[in-house]
Enzyme design. Structure first.
Site, PDB file in Angstrom:
ATOM      1  N   LYS A  56       0.303  -1.435   0.184  1.00  0.00           N
ATOM      2  CA  LYS A  56      -0.065  -0.116   0.150  1.00  0.00           C
ATOM      3  C   LYS A  56       0.623   1.390   0.336  1.00  0.00           C
ATOM      4  O   LYS A  56      -0.136   2.557  -1.008  1.00  0.00           O
ATOM      5  CB  LYS A  56      -1.494  -0.151   1.342  1.00  0.00           C
ATOM      6  N   ASP A  92     -10.116   2.148   1.842  1.00  0.00           N
ATOM      7  CA  ASP A  92      -9.886   2.120   3.669  1.00  0.00           C
ATOM      8  C   ASP A  92     -10.433   2.736   4.428  1.00  0.00           C
ATOM      9  O   ASP A  92     -11.308   2.285   5.507  1.00  0.00           O
ATOM     10  CB  ASP A  92      -8.680   1.386   3.837  1.00  0.00           C
TER      11      ASP A  92
END
Length: 252
Positions: A56, A92
């Site tokens: 990420k 997220d």
């Protein structure tokens, strides 16, 4: 690959099932080693991808642009290829907010422990800032700047009101593990665990036995996928899909 997920180990992922419930495109799971990641990103041979552990942060140098939320979080889990330009996003954070609000958990003015320091924890920290949490304590296995160790946490922060696990401890197949013993945290009212497999982790099972509110990560997983799908197709869909698919997966 047009749409899919990249990461190091994807055997546990539900993302293909979720995305193919959300939309009509095919969604591929593509495990990549660190050496393979560079060639994959250079090729840009996709329309939209999601990114999971441990990439990420590593994908950011390959991007042409990032939205303000992903930039402030410092982690990207969604990349859209727009005419050869790679644009990074973080779904997220809104996914976690959905999970927390759906469970009826409020963080405003409360002390919160965030277990773990990976990419998912950064999204949680951003969400807690939006929710105007009180003091937020980051907990790490090893001493590092801006964190406390688990031992220090047990000595100094037993008055925490909310505990959030962003680590993989307790994930299938190691379901007997738990990152923390909740017994000393007598003021804790809610525990959120980002793990979604199993649906009830050892941490949340203990929390339930102590009368705490709990939530695990399946609703967050579906929510962040829905928001990513909206970006892939440049078309918003109704949030009611999140609950529908979460219930379907729970039943299955």
């Amino acid at each position: 690959m047009e749409y899919g997920l990249i990461g190091e180990k994807l055997g546990h992922s539900y993302s293909k099932i979720i995305h193919e419930k959300l939309a009509s495109y095919r969604y591929d799971l593509t495990p990549l080693s660190r050496e393979e990641l560079a060639s994959f990103m250079k090729a840009r041979d996709f329309k939209g991808i999601n990114v999971t552990i441990p990439y990420k942060k590593e994908v950011i140098p390959w991007l042409d642009d990032m939205d303000c939320h992903a930039r402030s979080i410092g982690a990207v889990n969604t990349i859209v290829n727009r005419h050869g330009r790679l644009c990074g996003y973080n779904t997220d954070c809104p996914g976690f907010l959905y999970m927390m609000r759906r469970a009826g958990i409020q963080a405003q003015n409360k002390k919160v422990l965030v277990l773990g320091t990976g990419g998912a924890s950064l999204a949680v920290l951003a969400a807690l800032e939006q929710e105007k949490a009180g003091s937020v304590i980051r907990v790490s296995r090893t001493a590092r700047e801006g964190t406390v160790t688990y031992e220090e946490c047990g000595r100094l922060h037993r008055d925490a009101r909310i505990i959030i696990n962003t680590t993989p401890v307790g994930m299938f197949p190691d379901t007997a593990a738990s990152p923390l013993d909740l017994a000393p945290y007598r003021d804790c009212e809610a525990v959120l665990d980002l793990i979604y497999n199993p649906a009830r982790t050892r941490l949340t099972i203990q929390a339930e036995s102590l009368g705490m509110k709990t939530a695990t990560g399946l609703s967050m997983l579906v929510a962040q996928a829905k928001y990513a799908c909206d970006l892939f197709l440049d078309t918003p869909s109704d949030d009611s899909l999140i609950d529908t698919i979460t219930k379907e997966l729970t039943h299955e």
